[in-house]
Design a protein around this motif. Structure first.
Motif, PDB file in Angstrom:
ATOM      1  N   ARG A 139       2.234   5.506   0.012  1.00 22.61           N
ATOM      2  CA  ARG A 139       1.979   3.899   0.034  1.00 22.61           C
ATOM      3  C   ARG A 139       1.356   3.259  -1.113  1.00 22.61           C
ATOM      4  O   ARG A 139       1.667   2.028  -1.277  1.00 22.61           O
ATOM      5  CB  ARG A 139       0.587   3.998   1.022  1.00 22.61           C
ATOM      6  CG  ARG A 139       0.723   3.175   2.109  1.00 22.61           C
ATOM      7  CD  ARG A 139      -0.540   2.979   2.841  1.00 22.61           C
ATOM      8  NE  ARG A 139      -1.026   1.761   3.148  1.00 22.61           N
ATOM      9  CZ  ARG A 139      -1.783   1.408   4.189  1.00 22.61           C
ATOM     10  NH1 ARG A 139      -2.413   2.203   4.991  1.00 22.61           N
ATOM     11  NH2 ARG A 139      -2.103   0.105   4.316  1.00 22.61           N
ATOM     12  N   ASP A 164       3.072   0.193  -3.209  1.00 19.02           N
ATOM     13  CA  ASP A 164       2.015  -1.066  -3.548  1.00 19.02           C
ATOM     14  C   ASP A 164       2.457  -1.277  -5.333  1.00 19.02           C
ATOM     15  O   ASP A 164       2.510  -2.255  -5.580  1.00 19.02           O
ATOM     16  CB  ASP A 164       0.572  -0.841  -3.450  1.00 19.02           C
ATOM     17  CG  ASP A 164       0.564  -1.231  -1.875  1.00 19.02           C
ATOM     18  OD1 ASP A 164      -0.542  -0.682  -1.231  1.00 19.02           O
ATOM     19  OD2 ASP A 164       1.411  -1.678  -0.993  1.00 19.02           O
ATOM     20  N   ALA A 208      -3.523  -1.803  -2.074  1.00 14.20           N
ATOM     21  CA  ALA A 208      -4.188  -2.311  -0.835  1.00 14.20           C
ATOM     22  C   ALA A 208      -5.614  -1.908  -0.737  1.00 14.20           C
ATOM     23  O   ALA A 208      -5.930  -0.929  -0.978  1.00 14.20           O
ATOM     24  CB  ALA A 208      -3.464  -2.119   0.337  1.00 14.20           C
ATOM     25  N   ALA A 253      -7.569  -1.480   1.791  1.00 16.10           N
ATOM     26  CA  ALA A 253      -7.652  -0.484   3.132  1.00 16.10           C
ATOM     27  C   ALA A 253      -7.322   0.839   2.242  1.00 16.10           C
ATOM     28  O   ALA A 253      -7.653   2.022   2.692  1.00 16.10           O
ATOM     29  CB  ALA A 253      -6.697  -0.621   3.949  1.00 16.10           C
ATOM     30  N   ARG A 271      -8.336  -7.859   3.246  1.00 16.65           N
ATOM     31  CA  ARG A 271      -6.953  -7.281   2.513  1.00 16.65           C
ATOM     32  C   ARG A 271      -6.337  -8.085   1.615  1.00 16.65           C
ATOM     33  O   ARG A 271      -5.550  -7.785   0.625  1.00 16.65           O
ATOM     34  CB  ARG A 271      -5.816  -7.099   3.818  1.00 16.65           C
ATOM     35  CG  ARG A 271      -4.939  -5.961   3.524  1.00 16.65           C
ATOM     36  CD  ARG A 271      -4.229  -5.667   4.932  1.00 16.65           C
ATOM     37  NE  ARG A 271      -4.423  -6.606   5.951  1.00 16.65           N
ATOM     38  CZ  ARG A 271      -3.010  -7.391   5.820  1.00 16.65           C
ATOM     39  NH1 ARG A 271      -2.279  -7.205   5.203  1.00 16.65           N
ATOM     40  NH2 ARG A 271      -3.056  -8.246   6.653  1.00 16.65           N
TER      41      ARG A 271
END
Lengths: 329, 230
Positions: free
Chosen positions: B194, B198, B207, B209, B228
């Motif tokens: 992830r 990004d 991110a 989060a 976000r």
């Protein structure tokens, strides 16, 4: 449009991408995956994007066992740095589409002894500069491939295909040898180009310094000085070096800057030259046009501009079509 | 046409479109693993490198109620379900047009914009902005960029990722080497992918989060949507 946020989808997609990375999915997992995907059209997109990253990141293996994330720094990577370049094996290159990738590492990463050939290559229309650990610089022309092997008593580069210009750093203890097919070019400190194209004899062109060429065509090694060329024509024919005008040498190495120079070249030959750099074909409709001569400096990867310039200069018509440009009266 | 008829005229194709999308995602399911991976590789080579510039392009065209992340996900979904990508000579342009189509679809469906504004939007010339430096990156920089992306991973995730990708160990071998459970390794790989995505496709933005996941130690935290955006 959405019940869940893209962020939530992203998190679930990451879980799935990690599961895919771990091992092939069980039948149960496949079923769950299908059901999950069907729940929202964005889910498949988020997953495939991460799956793409997962597969893409496999090339990280090329960073090599010496990779130290603590000291890895983008800023110090670049041309002209005298740091060893790592590269992928030919097989890995093929998986990744044929273009050579090199990384550089600094700081505490130890310089490793080369255990196997380092490969560098260019794809169609690409020109690439490679700096070797001894400071020599190799410029690769379109669709070329070389393998570098430095040993204690010599520096060897094998030209598998294409064309390359060698600016060799002086090292009397280790002669620099370029092997192209059965032809070998040996230099101590010099600048020369070697061309090895399919169905054509190997050509050597010297810009500076002296090289010695060995080939099956000649009974003895042949010395070439600056502004000399030798074509290793077949077995049994004695290959004779010829003088080349200094301007011609400059023209014939204009590709270093991504350009092609012609001086009274026929359109037929010019079209053939462009074939090496681009998929776009120059088609000469009228055979009589093919013998017309053109002079000038052109961008190597832009056959259309060349055709238009030729048309303007020779009072022809250039018509652009898909993948081609046609020249006619 | 009455406004009612106009609305119906707009929403009918949407229903058909949605049905097609669902059917297509089933068709990709019946494909063997290999062709799915082939498509993923095609995305990695032809789409991922342009995601940052697509995001920049979309930033200039905000649409109320639709976030860029949604558009990106939808775009990837459509590109994943195409029957074939062989005919696509300019993937970057195709990607942009697909994203634009997602926008148009949403606008039609949401009926938020007046008909005139909608017509304007449709007529907008799909000029590809000049490819940014990201799009012209030469291959030698790609590996360096990947190395930097990995270097930026949080420590525990990075440890797993380096063993898995640079050393080439399986997830099980990584678990053995680090004394972790295989599930933990899998979780860290997910977090790593992830963040890598990004970094590579979002110009380095991570991110929020995701960062919070690290401290909380769980994936899929329900991040506040307002937090976000940077």
């Amino acid at each position: 449009m959405q019940r869940e946020t893209s962020d939530e989808i992203e998190a679930a997609a990451a879980r799935w991408a990690a599961r895919f990375d771990r091992a092939p999915l069980s039948a149960d997992d496949e079923e769950r995956f299908v059901r999950w995907k069907a729940g929202d059209s964005r889910r498949l997109g988020a997953f495939m994007r991460l799956r793409a990253v997962a597969l893409y990141s496999e090339r990280a293996q090329a960073l090599g066992p010496g990779f130290d994330p603590e000291t890895f720094d983008l800023g110090t990577c670049g041309r002209g740095d005298h740091v060893p370049e790592r590269s992928l094996s030919r097989r890995q290159l093929m998986w990744l589409g044929g273009s050579a990738i090199a990384a550089c590492a600094v700081g505490t990463v130890a310089m490793e002894r080369v255990l196997r050939d380092k490969t560098y290559s260019t794809h169609l229309g690409e020109v690439r500069v490679v700096t070797l650990e001894d400071g020599s610089v190799i410029t690769l022309n379109t669709s070329s491939a070389i393998r570098v092997r430095f040993e204690t008593d010599r520096r060897v580069v094998v030209l598998d295909e294409g064309e390359a210009l060698f600016d060799v750093a002086k090292d009397r203890a280790r002669p620099f040898i370029v092997e192209a097919g059965a032809t070998a070019v040996r230099a101590v400190g010099t600048s020369f180009a070697v061309k090895r194209l399919a169905a054509a004899p190997v050509e050597v062109l010297v810009r500076e310094g002296v090289v010695e060429v060995t080939s099956p065509a000649a009974t003895q090694p042949t010395r070439l000085n600056a502004n000399m060329r030798m074509v290793a024509t077949g077995h049994g024919n004695r290959a004779r070096p010829t003088s080349v005008a200094a301007e011609a040498v400059v023209r014939e190495t204009a590709w270093q800057e991504g350009r092609i120079a012609f001086e009274g070249e026929t359109l037929d030959n010019a079209a053939k030259v462009f074939e090496r750099y681009s998929d776009t074909r120059i088609i000469i409709e009228d055979p009589s046009i093919g013998n017309e001569e053109i002079t000038g400096l052109f961008a190597a990867n832009d056959p259309v501009s060349f055709a238009r310039a030729a048309a303007a200069s020779l009072d022809l018509k250039a018509t652009v079509g898909p993948g081609e440009v046609r020249l006619a009266r | 046409m009455s406004s009612r008829e106009q609305e119906r005229a707009i929403s009918e194709p949407i229903r058909n479109f949605t049905a097609t999308l669902v059917n297509r995602s089933h068709s990709i399911f019946t494909d063997p693993m290999q062709s799915r991976d082939e498509r993923a590789i095609w995305l990695a080579r032809n789409v991922l490198p342009h995601e940052a510039s697509l995001r920049a392009w979309l930033t200039k065209r905000p649409v109320a109620g639709l976030e860029i992340d949604d558009i990106i996900q939808e775009t990837y979904a459509r590109l994943s379900t195409l029957a074939s990508v062989e005919g696509i000579r300019d993937p970057r342009s195709y990607m942009f047009r697909t994203a634009h189509s997602v926008l148009v679809t949403f606008i039609r469906k949401s009926r938020v914009i007046s008909i005139r504004a909608f017509a304007q939007f449709e007529e907008e010339a799909l000029v590809d902005d000049e490819p940014g430096p990201e799009a012209i990156a030469i291959d030698r920089d790609e590996l360096t960029r990947l190395g930097r992306a990995i270097a930026e991973l949080p420590p525990r995730i990075r440890e797993v990722f380096v063993l898995r990708r640079v050393e080439g160990l399986s997830q099980r071998e990584v678990a053995e080497r680090l004394g972790l459970s295989e599930n933990t390794v899998e979780k860290h790989m997910g977090g790593g992918l992830r963040r890598l995505a990004d970094f590579l496709a979002n110009g380095g933005r991570v991110a929020h989060a995701a960062s919070r996941d690290e401290t909380r130690g769980e994936e899929g935290a329900h991040a506040a949507r307002d937090k976000r955006r940077d």
